[in-house]
Design a protein around this motif. Structure first.
Motif, PDB file in Angstrom:
ATOM      1  N   GLY A  21      41.556  44.070  42.233  1.00 36.78           N
ATOM      2  CA  GLY A  21      40.417  44.362  41.369  1.00 36.78           C
ATOM      3  C   GLY A  21      39.973  45.804  41.316  1.00 36.78           C
ATOM      4  O   GLY A  21      38.849  46.090  40.892  1.00 36.78           O
ATOM      5  N   VAL A  22      40.843  46.747  41.729  1.00 34.68           N
ATOM      6  CA  VAL A  22      40.466  48.157  41.706  1.00 34.68           C
ATOM      7  C   VAL A  22      40.147  48.623  40.287  1.00 34.68           C
ATOM      8  O   VAL A  22      39.286  49.483  40.082  1.00 34.68           O
ATOM      9  CB  VAL A  22      41.610  49.016  42.295  1.00 34.68           C
ATOM     10  N   LEU A  23      40.820  48.038  39.298  1.00 34.24           N
ATOM     11  CA  LEU A  23      40.655  48.482  37.915  1.00 34.24           C
ATOM     12  C   LEU A  23      39.408  47.906  37.257  1.00 34.24           C
ATOM     13  O   LEU A  23      39.061  48.296  36.143  1.00 34.24           O
ATOM     14  CB  LEU A  23      41.896  48.088  37.096  1.00 34.24           C
ATOM     15  N   ASP A  24      38.757  46.990  37.912  1.00 36.69           N
ATOM     16  CA  ASP A  24      37.613  46.290  37.327  1.00 36.69           C
ATOM     17  C   ASP A  24      36.332  47.088  37.562  1.00 36.69           C
ATOM     18  O   ASP A  24      35.992  47.409  38.701  1.00 36.69           O
ATOM     19  CB  ASP A  24      37.480  44.905  37.960  1.00 36.69           C
ATOM     20  N   ALA A  25      35.613  47.407  36.482  1.00 39.53           N
ATOM     21  CA  ALA A  25      34.341  48.135  36.619  1.00 39.53           C
ATOM     22  C   ALA A  25      33.253  47.263  37.234  1.00 39.53           C
ATOM     23  O   ALA A  25      32.218  47.759  37.678  1.00 39.53           O
ATOM     24  CB  ALA A  25      33.885  48.652  35.254  1.00 39.53           C
ATOM     25  N   ASP A  26      33.488  45.946  37.259  1.00 37.03           N
ATOM     26  CA  ASP A  26      32.530  44.992  37.833  1.00 37.03           C
ATOM     27  C   ASP A  26      33.201  44.348  39.055  1.00 37.03           C
ATOM     28  O   ASP A  26      33.532  43.174  39.050  1.00 37.03           O
ATOM     29  CB  ASP A  26      32.162  43.947  36.773  1.00 37.03           C
ATOM     30  N   TYR A  27      33.377  45.148  40.117  1.00 36.40           N
ATOM     31  CA  TYR A  27      34.153  44.690  41.272  1.00 36.40           C
ATOM     32  C   TYR A  27      33.490  43.494  41.950  1.00 36.40           C
ATOM     33  O   TYR A  27      32.314  43.560  42.347  1.00 36.40           O
ATOM     34  CB  TYR A  27      34.316  45.836  42.271  1.00 36.40           C
ATOM     35  N   LEU A  28      34.238  42.402  42.033  1.00 34.96           N
ATOM     36  CA  LEU A  28      33.762  41.158  42.659  1.00 34.96           C
ATOM     37  C   LEU A  28      32.436  40.673  42.064  1.00 34.96           C
ATOM     38  O   LEU A  28      31.615  40.065  42.752  1.00 34.96           O
ATOM     39  CB  LEU A  28      33.621  41.342  44.179  1.00 34.96           C
TER      40      LEU A  28
END
Length: 292
Positions: A21-28
């Protein structure tokens, strides 16, 4: 290294960054990117100084400041002078921050479970072993070795760690006053050099080089137990040899005790040959030399 090696590393990085999920701006589902979430985790329940946070995460001052301001603006952290040193700022989690920290920990556990759950037992075991191996080598990549002041506090702490270990390992204990000297003034150019190894901002090893004419002597080679198995001693030895060559040294010598079997193995596999005693060190059982 070949192009295949480089491409393998790049492919591995892309796969890992996507899966965790490094690419996700909404991590977890936290509403913030990974960098802010990781910083929140590192502050933790006990809090941390900004200096330590930057050192552990490798952030420059500007980037760390922006991330901290974002967390502070959201009411997750509190920034204030450290109680032991007012010149240093300390970050602590607010009540809201502690709630977010606990939620991130819970969701991180679920993410880890989701990565392992689809695999069979033997595949999980292999993946976990591979992860541990990759982590070990990635940590080794972050190792730095620099020439340092042998009288500085971190240098003295290393040498005290070295003396303490010898006291425990030598059959009759160890008294620094009885061994061959390596005082700070003997490890400052041009008389010598002192090396410090650092890993993730922590001092994890040291080595000294005394020079007399065309002969150099290796002293105070030590690696912290926390960093053993990462090749720190090998890297330090290479740094000492390179500096010795630059200083015009033609041969390196050293002595060691029979209980330090790891040290003997290190020197032998790096081309050091056993020689007759060249000093009267009461703690030495073996003497080695290498022509540079």
């Amino acid at each position: 290294m070949t192009d295949i090696d480089i491409n393998t590393v790049r492919r591995f990085s892309r796969t890992v960054s996507q899966r965790i999920g490094v690419l996700d701006a909404d991590y977890l589902g936290s509403g913030r990117p990974l960098a802010e979430a990781r910083l929140l985790y590192e502050i933790g329940e006990a809090g941390s100084t900004i200096r330590d946070l930057r050192s552990r995460l490798g952030f420059d001052a500007g980037y760390a400041s922006r991330l901290l301001r974002a967390l502070e603006a959201d009411g997750l952290i509190r920034l204030q002078p450290d109680q032991t040193d007012a010149r240093v700022r300390r970050a602590t989690l607010t009540k809201k921050g502690l709630t977010q920290w606990a939620l991130l920990n819970e969701r991180s556990d679920k993410l880890a479970h989701s990565l392992l759950a689809p695999l069979g037992e033997s595949q999980r075991a292999r993946l976990l072993a591979a992860m541990a191996e990759v982590e070990r080598f990635l940590r080794a990549c972050a190792l730095t070795i620099e020439i340092a002041d042998p009288a500085a506090p971190e240098a003295r702490a290393c040498i005290e760690g070295y003396f303490s270990e010898l006291q425990q390992r030598f059959e009759g204990g160890f008294d620094p006053e009885q061994t061959v000297s390596a005082h700070p003034e003997e490890l400052i150019p041009p008389a010598g050099y002192f090396f410090i190894a650092r890993l993730d901002g922590e001092t994890v090893g040291c080595a000294g080089l005394k020079i007399k004419g065309k002969t150099g002597e290796i002293k105070r080679m030590w690696v912290s137990p926390s960093a053993r198995g990462l090749g720190v001693a090998q890297r330090m030895l290479e740094a000492v040899e390179a500096q010795a060559k630059d200083a015009g040294v033609g041969r390196l010598r050293l002595d060691t005790n029979r209980t330090l079997t790891e040290a003997r193995s290190l020197y032998l596999r790096n081309g050091y040959k056993e020689i007759a005693a060249y000093n009267d060190n009461p703690y030495a059982d073996f003497w080695f030399e290498k022509r540079l």
